[in-house]
Motif scaffolding. Structure first.
Motif, short mmCIF file in Angstrom:
data_model
loop_
_atom_site.label_atom_id
_atom_site.label_comp_id
_atom_site.label_asym_id
_atom_site.label_seq_id
_atom_site.Cartn_x
_atom_site.Cartn_y
_atom_site.Cartn_z
N GLU A 159 9.16 -20.37 13.53
CA GLU A 159 9.14 -21.83 13.47
C GLU A 159 8.92 -22.26 12.02
N LEU A 160 9.70 -23.24 11.58
CA LEU A 160 9.62 -23.70 10.20
C LEU A 160 8.43 -24.61 9.99
N PRO A 164 8.44 -31.59 3.42
CA PRO A 164 9.53 -32.50 3.04
C PRO A 164 10.85 -31.77 2.78
N THR A 165 10.76 -30.59 2.15
CA THR A 165 11.95 -29.78 1.87
C THR A 165 11.62 -28.33 2.16
N THR A 166 12.55 -27.64 2.80
CA THR A 166 12.34 -26.25 3.19
C THR A 166 13.25 -25.33 2.39
N TYR A 179 22.67 -19.81 15.65
CA TYR A 179 21.85 -19.40 16.78
C TYR A 179 20.59 -20.23 16.99
N ASP A 180 20.24 -21.08 16.06
CA ASP A 180 19.01 -21.88 16.20
C ASP A 180 19.20 -23.23 15.51
N SER A 181 20.28 -23.90 15.86
CA SER A 181 20.64 -25.12 15.15
C SER A 181 19.62 -26.24 15.30
N MET A 182 18.88 -26.26 16.39
CA MET A 182 17.89 -27.31 16.58
C MET A 182 16.83 -27.31 15.48
N SER A 183 16.54 -26.14 14.90
CA SER A 183 15.53 -26.07 13.85
C SER A 183 16.01 -26.70 12.54
#
Length: 280
Positions: A159-160, A164-166, A179-183
């Motif tokens: 989980e990220l 503000p910016t990752t 495979y995990d576009s919701m994140s």
């Protein structure tokens, strides 16, 4: 009995006897220069091969110096003054005994290694390149000629953090888009890579080259950029933007980023290590 037949083979030896040991020293020195005194080796192979390259360089230098030492010692032996059957004096070189015996038993005449040695001298070209020239890492030329982007394996993503910016590695960003576009939805992402031209004037690609062992097996990771003017090809940049929800196939995974900001940065120490950009 004359001196010429005995000395002919001896005079042919310098290139054969000294050339190959010298090439070993030159090649080993090139390896050590690229690994111990710089990070140039990272432009050719992955970082984990460093100890093997250093050991190879040391071994080549040691073998070459041993060969040179043995040959120089042989050549420092003083010739002996002798007389032939007619009483004429001539200088006899100890190395002639071996050369003459070699001729008489039919195994060679002192000329057999010349062609092979001339070919062997071609090895001096890559050795001198390592010593005096630092070729650039693979870049836009390689990336733009890859037919499809490198495939990204499915994995379990953590989980990220809420920030503000990752910062994110290119491979992780591509994998999450598949495979995990919701994140990724609505999240501002910062990526690092080098630039190549896009399919249309208003698009361009951010790329990293993924290697398994060396630069020869490099595969391209790429993300398509929209919304900002393309920097020059091969420019290393940090790009901040938001993932655009578009269908991406696993066989040719090229997700899209709507760019908010582009910042030029120096080429990283290891251009083939797909690491997230540093904070800042």
């Amino acid at each position: 009995m004359t001196a010429q037949p005995r000395t002919r083979a001896w005079r042919r030896r310098p290139l054969t006897e000294l050339g190959l040991p010298f090439l070993l020293v030159l090649t080993g020195a090139g390896l050590l220069r690229a690994t111990v005194r710089s990070d140039v080796y990272l432009r050719y192979v992955k970082e984990g091969l460093w100890p093997y390259l250093v050991a190879s360089g040391v071994l080549l230098v040691a073998l070459g110096l041993a060969g040179l030492g043995a040959e120089v010692t042989r050549r420092l032996r003083q010739p002996v003054l002798r007389r032939d059957a007619s009483g004429r004096a001539y200088w006899h070189h100890p190395a002639d005994d071996h050369a003459e015996a070699h001729d008489e038993d039919g195994h060679g005449d002192g000329y057999g290694h010349g062609g092979a040695t001339r070919v062997a001298w071609l090895l001096a070209v890559p050795a001198l390149t390592l010593l005096f020239v630092a070729p650039p890492a693979l870049g836009s030329y390689t990336a733009s000629r890859e037919g499809s982007a490198a495939r990204v394996e499915r994995t379990a993503y953590e989980e990220l953090a809420d920030a503000p910016t990752t910062p994110m590695a290119l491979e992780e960003f591509i994998g999450r888009s598949l495979y995990d576009s919701m994140s990724l939805r609505g999240r501002k992402i910062r990526l690092l890579g080098f630039v190549t031209a896009g399919r249309t004037p208003d698009t361009w690609y951010l790329n990293r080259l993924k290697v398994g062992c060396c630069a020869g097996d490099a595969r391209t990771l790429r993300v398509e950029m929209h919304g900002a003017k393309a920097p020059a090809d091969d420019t290393w940049v940090e790009v901040t933007g938001v993932w655009r929800p578009e269908e991406t196939t696993a066989d040719d995974p090229v997700p899209t980023l709507d760019v908010g900001a582009v910042r030029t940065v120096p080429e990283p120490r290891n251009p083939y290590q797909d690491a997230p950009p540093t904070a800042g």
